[in-house]
Design a protein around this motif. Structure first.
Motif, PDB file in Angstrom:
ATOM      1  N   GLY A   1      18.984  26.405  34.363  1.00 53.58           N
ATOM      2  CA  GLY A   1      18.657  25.718  33.122  1.00 53.58           C
ATOM      3  C   GLY A   1      17.279  26.016  32.572  1.00 53.58           C
ATOM      4  O   GLY A   1      16.871  25.442  31.564  1.00 53.58           O
ATOM      5  N   THR A   2      16.541  26.920  33.194  1.00 55.56           N
ATOM      6  CA  THR A   2      15.211  27.295  32.707  1.00 55.56           C
ATOM      7  C   THR A   2      15.341  28.143  31.450  1.00 55.56           C
ATOM      8  O   THR A   2      16.068  29.135  31.452  1.00 55.56           O
ATOM      9  N   PRO A   3      14.639  27.796  30.363  1.00 51.76           N
ATOM     10  CA  PRO A   3      14.725  28.599  29.138  1.00 51.76           C
ATOM     11  C   PRO A   3      14.097  29.983  29.340  1.00 51.76           C
ATOM     12  O   PRO A   3      12.962  30.089  29.803  1.00 51.76           O
ATOM     13  N   LEU A   4      14.849  31.018  28.998  1.00 50.21           N
ATOM     14  CA  LEU A   4      14.346  32.385  29.058  1.00 50.21           C
ATOM     15  C   LEU A   4      13.988  32.884  27.666  1.00 50.21           C
ATOM     16  O   LEU A   4      12.953  33.493  27.469  1.00 50.21           O
ATOM     17  N   THR A   5      14.873  32.623  26.703  1.00 47.05           N
ATOM     18  CA  THR A   5      14.662  33.045  25.326  1.00 47.05           C
ATOM     19  C   THR A   5      15.191  31.962  24.393  1.00 47.05           C
ATOM     20  O   THR A   5      16.263  31.422  24.624  1.00 47.05           O
ATOM     21  N   ILE A   6      14.422  31.674  23.354  1.00 41.14           N
ATOM     22  CA  ILE A   6      14.823  30.736  22.310  1.00 41.14           C
ATOM     23  C   ILE A   6      14.888  31.512  21.005  1.00 41.14           C
ATOM     24  O   ILE A   6      14.001  32.322  20.722  1.00 41.14           O
ATOM     25  N   ALA A   7      15.932  31.275  20.203  1.00 44.32           N
ATOM     26  CA  ALA A   7      16.103  32.046  18.977  1.00 44.32           C
ATOM     27  C   ALA A   7      16.555  31.141  17.830  1.00 44.32           C
ATOM     28  O   ALA A   7      17.118  30.072  18.052  1.00 44.32           O
ATOM     29  N   ARG A   8      16.287  31.623  16.614  1.00 43.20           N
ATOM     30  CA  ARG A   8      16.786  30.959  15.411  1.00 43.20           C
ATOM     31  C   ARG A   8      17.279  32.048  14.463  1.00 43.20           C
ATOM     32  O   ARG A   8      16.595  33.034  14.224  1.00 43.20           O
ATOM     33  N   GLY A   9      18.483  31.851  13.965  1.00 44.51           N
ATOM     34  CA  GLY A   9      19.064  32.789  13.018  1.00 44.51           C
ATOM     35  C   GLY A   9      19.411  32.103  11.709  1.00 44.51           C
ATOM     36  O   GLY A   9      19.835  30.942  11.709  1.00 44.51           O
ATOM     37  N   THR A  10      19.219  32.815  10.614  1.00 41.18           N
ATOM     38  CA  THR A  10      19.570  32.321   9.298  1.00 41.18           C
ATOM     39  C   THR A  10      20.678  33.194   8.755  1.00 41.18           C
ATOM     40  O   THR A  10      20.557  34.427   8.758  1.00 41.18           O
ATOM     41  N   PHE A  11      21.770  32.572   8.311  1.00 49.07           N
ATOM     42  CA  PHE A  11      22.961  33.286   7.870  1.00 49.07           C
ATOM     43  C   PHE A  11      23.328  32.853   6.455  1.00 49.07           C
ATOM     44  O   PHE A  11      23.140  31.709   6.088  1.00 49.07           O
ATOM     45  N   ARG A  12      23.921  33.772   5.732  1.00 55.87           N
ATOM     46  CA  ARG A  12      24.437  33.483   4.388  1.00 55.87           C
ATOM     47  C   ARG A  12      25.945  33.663   4.407  1.00 55.87           C
ATOM     48  O   ARG A  12      26.461  34.627   4.967  1.00 55.87           O
ATOM     49  N   THR A  13      26.645  32.756   3.752  1.00 58.14           N
ATOM     50  CA  THR A  13      28.106  32.883   3.666  1.00 58.14           C
ATOM     51  C   THR A  13      28.485  33.655   2.425  1.00 58.14           C
ATOM     52  O   THR A  13      27.740  33.763   1.485  1.00 58.14           O
TER      53      THR A  13
END
Length: 108
Positions: free
Chosen positions: A96-108
């Motif tokens: 459960g240790t965080p290795l990578t955190i990401a955020r993505g923005t998508f358009r429909t």
């Protein structure tokens, strides 16, 4: 793989040959993993075509497969608008240790 209406959890067990000579998974594979989890979540919620506008990653710790073969990929909807959807994703060790955190923005 586990899905619900706003979250996906995936267990990934990549082979050891995706590691460099130090035994660490390349950062590009992290990006591919979070992209896969985000798109899996979006396509299970709606069959629409989503185009990625932005992807940002923060690397917290290296993924070392010799010590931890099971990586947990998670993705959840942060914000859903009429045209833009923001998705948060992470790669966690089996403990459960965080290795990578990401955020993505998508358009429909």
């Amino acid at each position: 793989m586990q899905f619900d209406s706003s979250r996906v959890d995936i267990i990934a067990r990549p082979p050891l040959d995706v590691c460099n000579h130090f035994g660490i998974v390349h950062g590009g594979l992290h990006a591919g993993f979070v992209d896969f989890a985000m798109r899996k979540l979006l396509t299970t919620m709606s069959p629409s075509l989503y185009r990625m506008l932005d992807l940002s990653l923060v690397y917290h710790r290296p993924a070392m497969l010799e010590h931890d073969r099971g990586l947990r990929l998670t993705a959840s909807i942060d914000r859903r608008g009429r045209r833009i959807t923001t998705v948060d994703a992470s790669i966690l060790s089996s403990s459960g240790t965080p290795l990578t955190i990401a955020r993505g923005t998508f358009r429909t």
